[in-house]
Design a protein around this motif. Structure first.
Motif, PDB file in Angstrom:
ATOM      1  N   ASP A 419       0.808  -1.228   0.000  1.00 56.61           N
ATOM      2  CA  ASP A 419       0.000   0.000   0.000  1.00 56.61           C
ATOM      3  C   ASP A 419       0.837   1.270   0.000  1.00 56.61           C
ATOM      4  OD1 ASP A 419      -2.671  -1.180   0.105  1.00 56.61           O
ATOM      5  OD2 ASP A 419      -2.079  -1.896   2.098  1.00 56.61           O
ATOM      6  N   ASN A 420       2.162   1.124  -0.046  1.00 56.32           N
ATOM      7  CA  ASN A 420       2.998   2.321  -0.125  1.00 56.32           C
ATOM      8  C   ASN A 420       4.251   2.022  -0.947  1.00 56.32           C
ATOM      9  OD1 ASN A 420       5.352   1.581   1.762  1.00 56.32           O
ATOM     10  ND2 ASN A 420       3.542   1.241   3.094  1.00 56.32           N
ATOM     11  N   PHE A 421       4.925   3.077  -1.364  1.00 57.74           N
ATOM     12  CA  PHE A 421       6.033   2.916  -2.315  1.00 57.74           C
ATOM     13  C   PHE A 421       7.268   2.280  -1.671  1.00 57.74           C
ATOM     14  CE2 PHE A 421       9.166   4.594  -5.502  1.00 57.74           C
ATOM     15  CZ  PHE A 421       8.639   3.892  -6.575  1.00 57.74           C
ATOM     16  N   ASP A 422       7.496   2.539  -0.397  1.00 55.60           N
ATOM     17  CA  ASP A 422       8.643   1.925   0.272  1.00 55.60           C
ATOM     18  C   ASP A 422       8.494   0.409   0.319  1.00 55.60           C
ATOM     19  OD1 ASP A 422       9.971   4.291   0.688  1.00 55.60           O
ATOM     20  OD2 ASP A 422       9.188   4.597   2.723  1.00 55.60           O
ATOM     21  N   ASP A 423       7.308  -0.073   0.686  1.00 55.27           N
ATOM     22  CA  ASP A 423       7.064  -1.520   0.707  1.00 55.27           C
ATOM     23  C   ASP A 423       7.153  -2.096  -0.698  1.00 55.27           C
ATOM     24  OD1 ASP A 423       6.718  -1.449   3.412  1.00 55.27           O
ATOM     25  OD2 ASP A 423       4.527  -1.588   3.372  1.00 55.27           O
ATOM     26  N   SER A 436       0.825  -6.513  -6.085  1.00 60.63           N
ATOM     27  CA  SER A 436      -0.500  -5.935  -6.284  1.00 60.63           C
ATOM     28  C   SER A 436      -0.552  -4.595  -5.561  1.00 60.63           C
ATOM     29  CB  SER A 436      -1.566  -6.884  -5.720  1.00 60.63           C
ATOM     30  OG  SER A 436      -2.852  -6.325  -5.821  1.00 60.63           O
ATOM     31  N   ALA A 437      -0.848  -3.534  -6.329  1.00 61.82           N
ATOM     32  CA  ALA A 437      -0.803  -2.192  -5.740  1.00 61.82           C
ATOM     33  C   ALA A 437      -1.762  -1.257  -6.467  1.00 61.82           C
ATOM     34  CB  ALA A 437       0.621  -1.642  -5.816  1.00 61.82           C
ATOM     35  N   HIS A 438      -2.080  -0.157  -5.802  1.00 59.37           N
ATOM     36  CA  HIS A 438      -2.932   0.864  -6.407  1.00 59.37           C
ATOM     37  C   HIS A 438      -2.104   1.801  -7.280  1.00 59.37           C
ATOM     38  CE1 HIS A 438      -6.895   0.189  -4.628  1.00 59.37           C
ATOM     39  NE2 HIS A 438      -6.256  -0.243  -3.545  1.00 59.37           N
ATOM     40  N   TRP A 439      -2.733   2.273  -8.339  1.00 57.31           N
ATOM     41  CA  TRP A 439      -2.081   3.158  -9.326  1.00 57.31           C
ATOM     42  C   TRP A 439      -3.115   4.187  -9.754  1.00 57.31           C
ATOM     43  CZ3 TRP A 439      -3.503   1.919 -14.751  1.00 57.31           C
ATOM     44  CH2 TRP A 439      -2.910   2.761 -15.690  1.00 57.31           C
ATOM     45  N   ASP A 440      -2.682   5.405  -9.975  1.00 60.57           N
ATOM     46  CA  ASP A 440      -3.645   6.481 -10.239  1.00 60.57           C
ATOM     47  C   ASP A 440      -4.207   6.506 -11.660  1.00 60.57           C
ATOM     48  OD1 ASP A 440      -1.644   7.622 -11.836  1.00 60.57           O
ATOM     49  OD2 ASP A 440      -1.066   9.115 -10.341  1.00 60.57           O
ATOM     50  N   LYS A 470      -5.199   4.403  -2.548  1.00 61.49           N
ATOM     51  CA  LYS A 470      -4.387   5.522  -3.004  1.00 61.49           C
ATOM     52  C   LYS A 470      -3.180   5.005  -3.779  1.00 61.49           C
ATOM     53  CE  LYS A 470      -5.645   8.638   0.785  1.00 61.49           C
ATOM     54  NZ  LYS A 470      -5.133   9.461   1.917  1.00 61.49           N
ATOM     55  N   CYS A 471      -2.853   5.684  -4.854  1.00 66.05           N
ATOM     56  CA  CYS A 471      -1.703   5.317  -5.683  1.00 66.05           C
ATOM     57  C   CYS A 471      -0.440   5.266  -4.820  1.00 66.05           C
ATOM     58  CB  CYS A 471      -1.543   6.322  -6.815  1.00 66.05           C
ATOM     59  SG  CYS A 471      -0.069   6.067  -7.823  1.00 66.05           S
ATOM     60  N   ILE A 472       0.340   4.207  -4.976  1.00 66.53           N
ATOM     61  CA  ILE A 472       1.541   4.031  -4.154  1.00 66.53           C
ATOM     62  C   ILE A 472       2.576   5.128  -4.380  1.00 66.53           C
ATOM     63  CG2 ILE A 472       1.351   1.543  -3.839  1.00 66.53           C
ATOM     64  CD1 ILE A 472       3.345   1.252  -6.205  1.00 66.53           C
ATOM     65  N   LEU A 473       2.553   5.797  -5.547  1.00 72.74           N
ATOM     66  CA  LEU A 473       3.555   6.822  -5.831  1.00 72.74           C
ATOM     67  C   LEU A 473       3.031   8.232  -5.585  1.00 72.74           C
ATOM     68  CD1 LEU A 473       6.458   7.270  -6.886  1.00 72.74           C
ATOM     69  CD2 LEU A 473       5.468   7.612  -9.163  1.00 72.74           C
ATOM     70  N   THR A 474       1.818   8.529  -6.081  1.00 69.70           N
ATOM     71  CA  THR A 474       1.308   9.911  -6.016  1.00 69.70           C
ATOM     72  C   THR A 474       0.310  10.145  -4.893  1.00 69.70           C
ATOM     73  OG1 THR A 474      -0.547   9.452  -7.524  1.00 69.70           O
ATOM     74  CG2 THR A 474       1.573  10.081  -8.528  1.00 69.70           C
ATOM     75  N   LYS A 476      -2.767   9.706  -5.151  1.00 68.13           N
ATOM     76  CA  LYS A 476      -4.061  10.052  -5.744  1.00 68.13           C
ATOM     77  C   LYS A 476      -5.028   8.866  -5.639  1.00 68.13           C
ATOM     78  CE  LYS A 476      -2.124  13.372  -9.043  1.00 68.13           C
ATOM     79  NZ  LYS A 476      -1.894  13.672 -10.490  1.00 68.13           N
ATOM     80  N   PRO A 477      -6.338   9.129  -5.710  1.00 69.92           N
ATOM     81  CA  PRO A 477      -7.333   8.061  -5.557  1.00 69.92           C
ATOM     82  C   PRO A 477      -7.218   6.983  -6.638  1.00 69.92           C
ATOM     83  CG  PRO A 477      -8.365  10.219  -5.370  1.00 69.92           C
ATOM     84  CD  PRO A 477      -6.970  10.453  -5.868  1.00 69.92           C
ATOM     85  N   SER A 478      -7.510   5.746  -6.241  1.00 64.49           N
ATOM     86  CA  SER A 478      -7.492   4.606  -7.164  1.00 64.49           C
ATOM     87  C   SER A 478      -8.674   3.710  -6.827  1.00 64.49           C
ATOM     88  CB  SER A 478      -6.177   3.827  -6.992  1.00 64.49           C
ATOM     89  OG  SER A 478      -6.264   2.546  -7.578  1.00 64.49           O
ATOM     90  N   LYS A 479      -9.263   3.110  -7.850  1.00 65.16           N
ATOM     91  CA  LYS A 479     -10.455   2.277  -7.670  1.00 65.16           C
ATOM     92  C   LYS A 479     -10.168   0.782  -7.688  1.00 65.16           C
ATOM     93  CE  LYS A 479     -13.603   5.526  -7.393  1.00 65.16           C
ATOM     94  NZ  LYS A 479     -14.410   5.698  -6.157  1.00 65.16           N
ATOM     95  N   GLU A 480      -8.952   0.406  -8.101  1.00 67.28           N
ATOM     96  CA  GLU A 480      -8.631  -1.021  -8.165  1.00 67.28           C
ATOM     97  C   GLU A 480      -7.122  -1.226  -8.143  1.00 67.28           C
ATOM     98  OE1 GLU A 480      -9.979  -2.686 -11.884  1.00 67.28           O
ATOM     99  OE2 GLU A 480      -9.142  -1.042 -13.052  1.00 67.28           O
ATOM    100  N   ARG A 481      -6.732  -2.444  -7.813  1.00 64.69           N
ATOM    101  CA  ARG A 481      -5.314  -2.785  -7.815  1.00 64.69           C
ATOM    102  C   ARG A 481      -4.897  -3.304  -9.192  1.00 64.69           C
ATOM    103  NH1 ARG A 481      -2.643  -3.420  -2.900  1.00 64.69           N
ATOM    104  NH2 ARG A 481      -3.968  -3.005  -1.081  1.00 64.69           N
ATOM    105  N   VAL A 482      -3.630  -3.096  -9.517  1.00 61.25           N
ATOM    106  CA  VAL A 482      -3.045  -3.656 -10.737  1.00 61.25           C
ATOM    107  C   VAL A 482      -1.842  -4.497 -10.329  1.00 61.25           C
ATOM    108  CG1 VAL A 482      -3.838  -1.752 -12.170  1.00 61.25           C
ATOM    109  CG2 VAL A 482      -1.568  -1.616 -11.112  1.00 61.25           C
ATOM    110  N   LEU A 483      -1.374  -5.336 -11.263  1.00 62.86           N
ATOM    111  CA  LEU A 483      -0.223  -6.187 -10.968  1.00 62.86           C
ATOM    112  C   LEU A 483       1.044  -5.629 -11.590  1.00 62.86           C
ATOM    113  CD1 LEU A 483      -1.233  -9.951 -11.294  1.00 62.86           C
ATOM    114  CD2 LEU A 483      -0.772  -8.641  -9.224  1.00 62.86           C
ATOM    115  N   PHE A 484       2.019  -5.367 -10.753  1.00 59.57           N
ATOM    116  CA  PHE A 484       3.340  -4.930 -11.196  1.00 59.57           C
ATOM    117  C   PHE A 484       4.304  -6.114 -11.124  1.00 59.57           C
ATOM    118  CE2 PHE A 484       1.512  -0.939  -9.752  1.00 59.57           C
ATOM    119  CZ  PHE A 484       2.050   0.027 -10.575  1.00 59.57           C
ATOM    120  N   ALA A 485       5.367  -6.053 -11.905  1.00 58.41           N
ATOM    121  CA  ALA A 485       6.479  -7.003 -11.786  1.00 58.41           C
ATOM    122  C   ALA A 485       7.615  -6.528 -12.678  1.00 58.41           C
ATOM    123  CB  ALA A 485       6.050  -8.410 -12.200  1.00 58.41           C
TER     124      ALA A 485
END
Length: 488
Positions: A419-423, A436-440, A470-474, A476-485
């Motif tokens: 839920d945050n950029f450090d993690d 899995s994280a939020h993105w704006d 909330k977007c892990i970087l900015t 800002k509000p987010s409605k769903e999680r996306v998958l990063f890798a």
């Protein structure tokens, strides 16, 4: 033989190259960035191709073939498409060679310059939609469901056998539809077929989802993807299906008369998987002893090794086993090579990934048993010769299921919500895998995250549920999680 393979923990990249080469799958060629696919590697691809082709045809698709060469002007007709591929195109400018007047072999004949340069196909949308203009006139001509098995060229600067090469083999489907809904349904159907193939035949679990606008195929309105996780925690895009809207129909003026006798533009899709799947198979299942192949795709499913060497009594027993296995559709080989010792053969078949090995000697025959070794777990057991074919059939199924479950378990262990950029950075550095994280929702943020971490948004999962965050970087509000890798 396994001593010649670098361990995964020591150097995963070198381990992969060692597997490809030592297991006889492919070699580098004299042409930079291109590969020679050796018989064992090509046999795996042929099995993939045969199964996929069957699945395509069961859903109404038919095969055709289109030219390798595309007039340069065709790529100029769809601006986003040409921009996406311009830097990867190989261009043909002349059509003839001549003897060098200075006696230094051959040179390009300057008088043989083409009036219009030809592009060696990076993908076939443009040449195919130019053709479809002549094939489609009425709603009666739709849907047009065509697939092509071919090679393509994308002038990659950094290459790796199977995963990214300047020339590779693939299939590309190109379909035309009367309505938007039909085209979207087609693109989603092909995503499901790819996922079914990956999971049921490759034993490779995948996430189905949509690409972000930044990651979409050049010229598509939506790209659907299947994403797999490799043993080093990196993701692999294993197949994509694209809803192209009416972009290529507009570019090539492909129209049809609908049932009300009114002219409309056609709706389009394209979709493809490539020899990259062989690389995905290697990295999903193989180990430090060599290649591991799911039984459903293994060119050779069972090998029988006589101990210490063949004789009439062993030959007779083996002949019966082989007859029963072949009757059940199992591919089997009896290794009668007297120049190699059993131990060498065991190591060799382990290296190339044969799922099941049988060892049979004089003592085994006297006891009415055979030694059975499975490649996935390396477990050995003594089994009765009576009913051995049925036992092996069940064992092959067990191996297929075990490989899939093992890969599912790995993916589960390496999928983390943050839920945050450090993690986010910490997980990528220490654990890898899917995050899995939020993105704006902005491309600007997506690119900034990539710049800072080298991780990309692999997909917006199809089965994702709405979740305020909330977007892990900015922030800002987010409605769903996306998958990063991090990804190949």
């Amino acid at each position: 033989m396994s001593k010649e393979i670098t361990s995964r923990s020591e150097d995963y990249s070198q381990w992969y190259i060692d597997i490809v080469k030592k297991a006889g799958l492919a070699d580098n060629s004299a042409v930079r960035g291109c590969m020679v696919i050796k018989p064992h590697g090509f046999a795996i691809w042929e099995n993939m191709k045969a199964q996929l082709d069957k699945m395509f045809k069961e859903t109404g698709h038919v095969n055709a073939y289109f030219p390798l060469f595309i007039p340069k002007s065709f790529l100029s007709k769809e601006a986003e498409h040409v921009e996406g591929f311009a830097k990867e195109c190989a261009v043909i400018t002349h059509h003839r060679l001549m003897n060098d007047p200075n006696g230094n072999g051959v040179v390009v004949d300057p008088s043989a310059k083409l009036e219009e340069e030809l592009i060696v196909r990076p993908t076939s949308e443009t040449i195919i939609w130019h053709t479809y203009k002549d094939w489609i006139n009425s709603y009666r001509d739709l849907p047009l469901l065509i697939n092509q098995w071919a090679n393509v060229v994308r002038w990659e600067m950094r290459t790796r056998l199977f995963l990214r090469t300047a020339e590779f083999l693939w299939q590309e489907g190109h379909t035309a539809h009367a309505t938007k809904n039909e085209a979207v349904e087609e693109a989603r159907l092909m995503q499901k077929i790819y996922a079914q193939f990956a999971e049921e035949y490759m034993a490779m679990p995948v996430i189905q989802g949509r690409k972000t606008a930044n990651e979409r195929f050049a010229g598509a309105e939506d790209t659907y993807t299947i994403e797999a996780l490799m043993q080093d925690g990196k993701a692999l895009q294993a197949g994509t299906s694209h809803f192209l809207g009416q972009n290529f129909a507009k570019a090539f003026d492909v129209k049809f008369l609908n049932q009300n006798n009114k002219e409309e533009l056609v709706w389009a899709t394209s979709w493809g998987v490539s020899t990259r799947l062989v690389g995905g198979l290697i990295m999903t299942h193989s180990d430090d002893q060599g290649l591991v192949i799911p039984p459903k795709l293994a060119p050779l499913q069972v090998v029988i090794v006589p101990i210490p060497k063949p004789n009439a009594e062993i030959d007779e027993a083996v002949e019966k086993i082989m007859r029963e296995l072949k009757a059940k559709g199992v591919s089997v080989k009896y290794d009668t090579d007297k120049k190699k010792r059993p131990g060498f053969k065991f190591a060799e078949y382990e290296l190339i990934g044969v799922p099941v090995r049988l060892g049979i000697g004089k003592r085994d025959l006297a006891n009415g048993v055979v030694e059975v070794a499975r490649r996935d777990t390396k477990e050995k057991s003594s089994q009765s010769l009576e009913g051995i074919a049925d036992y092996i059939l069940q064992l092959l199924d067990d191996i297929q299921k075990n490989l899939f479950q093992r890969a599912v378990d790995y993916r589960t262990e390496h999928t983390t919500s943050v839920d945050n950029f450090d993690d986010f950075k910490s997980v990528l550095d220490s654990k890898g895998g899917f995050v899995s994280a939020h993105w704006d929702g902005t491309t600007e943020t997506e690119l900034k995250i990539k710049e800072l971490t080298k991780a990309t948004i692999r997909c917006i999962p199809n089965d994702g549920v709405p979740e305020d965050g909330k977007c892990i970087l900015t922030g800002k509000p987010s409605k769903e999680r996306v998958l990063f890798a991090k990804a190949y």
